[in-house]
Design a protein around this motif. Structure first.
Motif, mmCIF file in Angstrom:
data_model
loop_
_atom_site.group_PDB
_atom_site.id
_atom_site.type_symbol
_atom_site.label_atom_id
_atom_site.label_comp_id
_atom_site.label_asym_id
_atom_site.label_seq_id
_atom_site.Cartn_x
_atom_site.Cartn_y
_atom_site.Cartn_z
ATOM 1 N N ARG A 10 38.409 -8.446 10.286
ATOM 2 C CA ARG A 10 39.016 -7.558 11.267
ATOM 3 C C ARG A 10 39.290 -6.199 10.616
ATOM 4 N NH1 ARG A 10 37.739 -9.168 16.228
ATOM 5 N NH2 ARG A 10 38.792 -11.080 16.933
ATOM 6 N N VAL A 11 38.478 -5.224 10.947
ATOM 7 C CA VAL A 11 38.574 -3.899 10.342
ATOM 8 C C VAL A 11 39.939 -3.251 10.571
ATOM 9 C CG1 VAL A 11 37.599 -1.567 10.328
ATOM 10 C CG2 VAL A 11 36.075 -3.563 10.433
ATOM 11 N N PRO A 12 40.529 -3.307 11.782
ATOM 12 C CA PRO A 12 41.823 -2.633 11.971
ATOM 13 C C PRO A 12 42.924 -3.096 11.031
ATOM 14 C CG PRO A 12 40.851 -3.129 14.098
ATOM 15 C CD PRO A 12 39.995 -3.826 13.076
ATOM 16 N N VAL A 13 42.919 -4.370 10.630
ATOM 17 C CA VAL A 13 43.946 -4.837 9.693
ATOM 18 C C VAL A 13 43.412 -4.932 8.272
ATOM 19 C CG1 VAL A 13 45.272 -6.051 11.441
ATOM 20 C CG2 VAL A 13 43.476 -7.281 10.227
ATOM 21 N N GLY A 14 42.120 -4.657 8.104
ATOM 22 C CA GLY A 14 41.545 -4.586 6.773
ATOM 23 C C GLY A 14 41.374 -5.902 6.053
ATOM 24 N N ARG A 15 41.272 -7.004 6.795
ATOM 25 C CA ARG A 15 41.150 -8.312 6.140
ATOM 26 C C ARG A 15 40.563 -9.318 7.114
ATOM 27 N NH1 ARG A 15 46.402 -11.639 5.212
ATOM 28 N NH2 ARG A 15 44.782 -13.199 5.542
#
Length: 365
Positions: free
Chosen positions: A218-223
């Motif tokens: 998940r790119v928005p949360v970076g993980r």
């Protein structure tokens, strides 16, 4: 009232701070285009692309500090032969407006957005869904017994539009909403994406209960996160159950019948809207949480673990994960999963959880 600037070569960006009403700056001959300045937003987000062209540098037209008086700016520019005028925005009509129970609300677009973009945004399912919520039961714009709504919508600023093929997927906008009783402005930045579904899948095998999750980057949360199978509604029909069945098959490879799903959010009180809102401070997303229960053989559980699924052309790179249900609440940070667990457990405790459709022998699952 003050303007600040940031010099970048031969262009000077003008940004607005702490100004009390609407104004419009017209081309002084040096301005690259006409723009509307909203003095009520108290931020420079809207104005970073207003350029003064042909000026050798900020210092050469008299900028001596990072905050200057607006009137002084006009005088300074006039002395350099950069003539122009400022006019009240009341005389400049917005290219688009919406009618909210008889009140005309202007809709503007941020610099860089065309009028077509703005019209698409306003006509889109996410924006119309948000507007419907504001005017529905318990909506902030719905009329009370007094004949007035709790709040007043004064203006909309469309900031960005993300297209999913030929349809609008996401709309980011700022709504100027004022509390009628106090006159105070409410935080109004909205990321509109519309409705979605999430499915708590519980499979029983040899007396053990397992939950089926998806693992995605998940790119928005970076993980990467472990989540319930879930998906956005693709159209305006509101087919939550059909969407859920399709998402389960796409994300886990398991085919289920829509009739086998139970709507957990339907057990909530009517005042909630019977949806789950994961981030109401900034996003309109409302999620219908559904429950699926079934029995499988051990080899099915083993074959599901680590299976790669998803629609690659939609950017879905998914691994299926099988988690023992007693461990689920500690194995995921997904708000959908945690909310579904709470609804499932509390509805069982209160004896209001419906039995599995078409499978009454699984009522103890």
């Amino acid at each position: 009232m003050y303007l600040s600037y940031e010099s970048r070569g031969s262009a000077t960006n003008l940004c607005l701070f702490s100004i009390q009403s609407l104004m419009s700056i017209r081309a002084w001959g040096a301005l690259s285009f006409v723009t509307t300045i909203d003095k009520s937003y108290n931020c420079c987000r809207f104005f970073t692309h207003l350029k003064v062209q042909g000026c050798p540098s900020s210092k050469s037209i008299g900028f001596s500090s990072k905050q200057i008086d607006y009137k002084d700016l006009l005088v300074t520019m006039a002395s350099q032969g950069l003539h122009g005028a400022a006019t009240s925005d009341r005389s400049a009509k917005s290219p688009l407006s919406i009618d909210v129970d008889g009140e005309i609300v202007p809709v503007d677009g941020a610099p860089g957005l065309s009028e077509t973009d703005v019209r698409k945004a306003v006509a889109s399912s996410p924006f119309q869904g948000w507007l419907k919520n504001t005017k529905g039961s318990f909506g902030i714009l719905s009329k009370q017994q007094s004949g007035q709504s709790l709040c007043s919508l004064r203006r909309i600023l469309i900031q960005s539009v993300d297209m999913f093929g030929n349809r609008v997927g996401f709309v980011k906008f700022k709504a100027e909403v004022v509390d009628r009783e106090t006159g105070a402005k409410l935080p109004g930045i909205v990321f509109a994406r519309g409705g979605a579904v999430g499915i708590l899948m519980l499979l029983e095998c040899d007396g053990e209960k397992y939950a089926i999750l998806t693992e995605q980057a998940r790119v928005p949360v970076g993980r990467t996160l472990l989540e319930l199978p879930a998906g956005m509604l693709d159209d305006d029909a509101g087919d939550f159950v059909g969407t859920a069945a399709r998402e389960v098959e796409e994300e886990t490879g398991i085919h289920i019948n829509s009739s086998d799903l139970i709507d957990l959010t339907s057990l909530l009180k009517e005042s909630t809207g019977r949806k789950m809102h994961p981030s109401p401070g900034g996003c309109d997303e409302d999620i219908t949480l559904l429950l699926y229960r079934g029995t499988v053989k051990q080899e099915v559980v083993e074959s599901l673990e680590g299976q790669r699924t998803g629609l690659v052309d939609h950017g879905e790179l998914i691994k299926v994960r099988v988690v023992p249900y007693p461990e689920l609440w500690r194995a995921t940070s997904d708000a959908k999963a945690l909310a579904a667990i709470a609804l499932y457990e509390m509805s069982k405790k209160e004896g209001i959880l419906p039995p599995p459709p078409n499978a009454p022998e699984l009522s103890d699952l």
